[in-house]
Design a protein around this motif. Structure first.
Motif, PDB file in Angstrom:
ATOM      1  N   HIS A 165     -24.986 -12.169  29.803  1.00  0.00           N
ATOM      2  CA  HIS A 165     -24.586 -10.890  30.379  1.00  0.00           C
ATOM      3  C   HIS A 165     -23.063 -10.825  30.413  1.00  0.00           C
ATOM      4  N   ASN A 166     -22.546  -9.602  30.302  1.00  0.00           N
ATOM      5  CA  ASN A 166     -21.113  -9.397  30.067  1.00  0.00           C
ATOM      6  C   ASN A 166     -20.182 -10.168  31.007  1.00  0.00           C
ATOM      7  N   SER A 167     -20.547 -10.260  32.280  1.00  0.00           N
ATOM      8  CA  SER A 167     -19.574 -10.785  33.247  1.00  0.00           C
ATOM      9  C   SER A 167     -19.724 -12.285  33.502  1.00  0.00           C
ATOM     10  N   TRP A 203     -12.047  -2.488  22.183  1.00  0.00           N
ATOM     11  CA  TRP A 203     -13.366  -1.846  22.258  1.00  0.00           C
ATOM     12  C   TRP A 203     -14.419  -2.698  22.929  1.00  0.00           C
ATOM     13  N   LYS A 204     -15.163  -2.067  23.772  1.00  0.00           N
ATOM     14  CA  LYS A 204     -16.402  -2.628  24.320  1.00  0.00           C
ATOM     15  C   LYS A 204     -17.337  -1.444  24.518  1.00  0.00           C
ATOM     16  N   ASN A 205     -18.432  -1.414  23.759  1.00  0.00           N
ATOM     17  CA  ASN A 205     -19.376  -0.296  23.808  1.00  0.00           C
ATOM     18  C   ASN A 205     -18.664   1.045  23.636  1.00  0.00           C
ATOM     19  N   GLU A 236     -13.976  -7.542  18.568  1.00  0.00           N
ATOM     20  CA  GLU A 236     -14.304  -6.321  19.322  1.00  0.00           C
ATOM     21  C   GLU A 236     -15.812  -6.263  19.597  1.00  0.00           C
ATOM     22  N   ASN A 237     -16.229  -5.217  20.282  1.00  0.00           N
ATOM     23  CA  ASN A 237     -17.646  -5.092  20.605  1.00  0.00           C
ATOM     24  C   ASN A 237     -18.095  -3.644  20.529  1.00  0.00           C
ATOM     25  N   GLU A 238     -19.042  -3.389  19.621  1.00  0.00           N
ATOM     26  CA  GLU A 238     -19.603  -2.042  19.443  1.00  0.00           C
ATOM     27  C   GLU A 238     -18.504  -0.990  19.378  1.00  0.00           C
ATOM     28  N   PRO A 272     -26.628 -10.508  17.022  1.00  0.00           N
ATOM     29  CA  PRO A 272     -25.966 -11.054  18.212  1.00  0.00           C
ATOM     30  C   PRO A 272     -26.622 -10.614  19.514  1.00  0.00           C
ATOM     31  N   GLU A 273     -27.361  -9.476  19.433  1.00  0.00           N
ATOM     32  CA  GLU A 273     -28.006  -8.967  20.648  1.00  0.00           C
ATOM     33  C   GLU A 273     -29.368  -8.408  20.279  1.00  0.00           C
ATOM     34  N   THR A 274     -30.346  -8.774  21.077  1.00  0.00           N
ATOM     35  CA  THR A 274     -31.642  -8.123  20.956  1.00  0.00           C
ATOM     36  C   THR A 274     -32.363  -8.270  22.287  1.00  0.00           C
TER      37      THR A 274
HETATM   38  C1  DGJ Z   1     -24.656  -3.657  24.032  1.00  0.00           C
HETATM   39  C2  DGJ Z   1     -23.350  -4.356  24.319  1.00  0.00           C
HETATM   40  O1  DGJ Z   1     -22.782  -4.813  23.125  1.00  0.00           O
HETATM   41  C3  DGJ Z   1     -23.512  -5.487  25.308  1.00  0.00           C
HETATM   42  O2  DGJ Z   1     -22.246  -6.019  25.611  1.00  0.00           O
HETATM   43  C4  DGJ Z   1     -24.232  -4.989  26.523  1.00  0.00           C
HETATM   44  O3  DGJ Z   1     -23.484  -4.007  27.144  1.00  0.00           O
HETATM   45  C5  DGJ Z   1     -25.596  -4.498  26.073  1.00  0.00           C
HETATM   46  N1  DGJ Z   1     -25.416  -3.375  25.223  1.00  0.00           N
HETATM   47  C6  DGJ Z   1     -26.590  -4.146  27.141  1.00  0.00           C
HETATM   48  O4  DGJ Z   1     -26.163  -3.660  28.293  1.00  0.00           O
END
Ligand code: DGJ
Length: 534
Positions: A31-33, A99-101, A181-183, A337-339
């Motif tokens: 989780h992000n934090s 960038w983040k989301n 970066e992120n999304e 990286p995320e699912t």
């Molecule tokens: C996509 C983001 O890339 C993550 O950092 C996180 O915010 C997730 N969504 C789910 O909340």
């Protein structure tokens, strides 16, 4: 001295090499934090151990790394690396920079406050801030992808991070990849609307870029390829790219920005680098971040961000297998990286490795696996369907079994990456249940009265011409001869077991009822030798 982790071309696939050995990231993203506290992370590492993971994806944020301009603090990075080493795990750092989301949550205060120097994107002309009706009316602001000062400051900070990682970790290779970066991308509009953005949009499309896209249409979605094909040979963005112009404009500039940040880091320490993606789900660019590395603009990212090695989908949507196919193409390795951590999570790990020869599979917020399914997770994972697996969390024991088993088979698996000797099928694709390996084949039936589960998966690895390892759950296995000359099949040897230090350890010799009906309601690892005759 160990070599820096790198990507090796193997049978048309890219394989991640760590200490010169192929490595599959059977990972988890926190989780992000959570990675902002080494102390908090103690419990998280325990959970990663319980799930058998060999690697964690951890955010490293610009705000904590450079709290004052030019003043860097890497104590957190050092603490996380030390923890990973103590647990025998690898790390992928996620650089939460501008960038983040599709927002600028993690920019340091000195960047956020100086809006003249670090300009905000104008979703609407003259406005630094907007509300996006189509996105739950959320308030929205982000840094401009056209601002040189932001890109340069972001790149400087990222290069300092890479310099530090090189200094403390080049001898150990704890950190094996970095996400830049992120999304990324812009919400609320397909492109920025400042005076500068308008002027650039009205200006000429760089000719080399337009030519590259025309020569790489397979890296664009059908609608974008059609717009590119019917546009003018040269001219303004609208003239050359027609209805796709605004998204292509954003993608060119976002990818250029991210590529520049990645290149600055690679110049110091060239770890493999990825860019992750908030997927499009049918709407117009701007209902998803416009310019981000959605598969529909893969060609733009390839051109404008050559320092990015991998475009990586964050997959929370239900058409998981289709998204895998969209990203495992044109030389892009599958790196997730995320699912979601719901009931499909474990089978999908096996499937991505077996079917797409994945480089990375990483459930997001894996800390929650096995716990309670909260309302916000329900929203994220699209729980409002008839699929009961979306409404439950993945079972921890089974996830661990899948991950341990894949880890124990890693050299065998990676040796077959890029070949037909490693295949997989999953219950989510009922139309696709057959795997053929030369003269032998396997059907994995995943529904019907004999099958009690709906999360079936089956991975088959061909060891020699007639001998196979099979990872199976929730299915009935039917081996067959694919040799028309020798259509009948016999089993010569059949065992269940496990790998220990790379050696197969047989548990039971299987025959009789167990060979007559190969039906599995729990995960199993099998070895089977077949014989075809006429
Ligand atoms: C996509 C983001 O890339 C993550 O950092 C996180 O915010 C997730 N969504 C789910 O909340």
């Amino acid at each position: 001295m160990s070599s820096i982790p790198y990507l090796k071309e193997q049978n048309g696939k890219k394989v991640l090499m760590v200490n010169d050995e192929p490595f599959i990231m059977l990972a988890g993203e926190v989780h992000n934090s959570n990675s902002s506290s080494v102390e908090y992370m103690e419990g998280v590492w325990e959970k990663a151990d319980a799930l058998g993971m060999n690697c964690l994806l951890l955010p490293v944020t610009w705000e904590l790394t450079e709290p004052e301009e030019g003043v860097f603090d890497f104590s957190l990075v050092d603490g996380l690396i030390a923890q990973a080493r103590a647990r025998g795990k690898r790390l992928a750092f996620l650089w939460f920079g501008a960038w983040k989301n599709a927002q600028c949550y993690y920019a340091p205060a000195w960047v956020k406050k100086d809006m003249e120097r670090f300009r905000r994107a104008e979703v609407e002309k003259g406005e630094r801030f907007t509300r996006i009706e189509s996105f739950h009316g959320m308030s929205y602001t982000t840094l401009s992808y056209l601002c040189d000062a932001t890109r340069e400051a972001d790149a400087r900070a990222f290069a300092e991070l890479m310099r530090h990682i090189r200094a403390v970790d080049a001898a150990e290779n704890t950190v094996i990849t970095v996400q830049v970066e992120n999304e990324t991308g812009l919400m609320g509009a397909a492109r920025e609307h400042s005076d500068e953005a308008d002027a650039r949009f009205a200006g000429a499309v760089p000719q080399e870029f337009a030519d590259y896209l025309r020569a790489h249409m397979e890296m664009l979605s059908e609608d974008i390829a059609a717009a590119v094909a019917s546009g003018a040979a040269q001219g303004s963005w609208e003239e050359v790219f027609g209805s796709a112009a605004e998204e292509l404009f954003s993608a060119y500039h976002v990818a250029g920005y991210v590529g520049a940040v990645a290149a600055a880091g690679k110049e110091v320490y060239p770890l493999p680098m990825s860019a992750n993606c908030w997927l499009n789900q049918g709407g117009e660019a701007g209902t998803y971040p416009s310019g981000g590395p959605v598969a529909r603009v893969m060609g733009v990212w390839r051109y404008a961000a050559p320092a990015i090695d991998v475009l990586a989908p964050d997959i929370y949507v239900q058409n998981f297998t289709e998204i895998c196919e969209e990203y495992a193409k044109c030389g892009n390795p599958l790196y997730i990286p995320e699912t979601a951590t719901h009931g499909h999570c474990g089978p999908r790990e096996v499937y991505t490795v077996g079917r797409h020869h994945a480089m990375c599979y990483s459930p997001f917020g894996f800390e929650d696996m096995g716990g309670e399914f909260t309302a916000s997770m329900g929203f994220l994972f699209g729980m409002d369907t008839s699929d009961p697996l979306l409404a439950m969390l993945q079972d921890v024991e089974e996830y661990r079994w899948y991950t341990d088993t894949l880890r124990s088979m890693m050299p065998l698996l990676t040796e077959r990456y890029g070949t037909k000797k490693l295949q997989a099928v999953i219950a989510e694709r009922p139309d696709d249940d057959t795997m053929v390996f030369g003269t032998y084949g396997f059907k994995a039936l995943m529904s019907g009265p004999m099958i009690q589960r709906n999360d079936g998966v089956c991975l088959v690895l061909q060891e020699t011409e007639d001998t196979f390892y099979v990872v199976a759950n929730g299915c009935m296995l039917v081996p067959f001869s694919a040799d028309q000359e020798k259509p009948y099949l016999d089993i010569l040897a059949f065992e269940d077991g496990r790998f220990e230090n790379g050696e197969w350890k047989r548990q039971r010799r299987l025959n009789g009822d167990e060979a007559a009906i190969m039906r599995y309601g729990e995960p199993v690892l099998l070895r089977i030798q077949l014989f075809a005759y006429c």
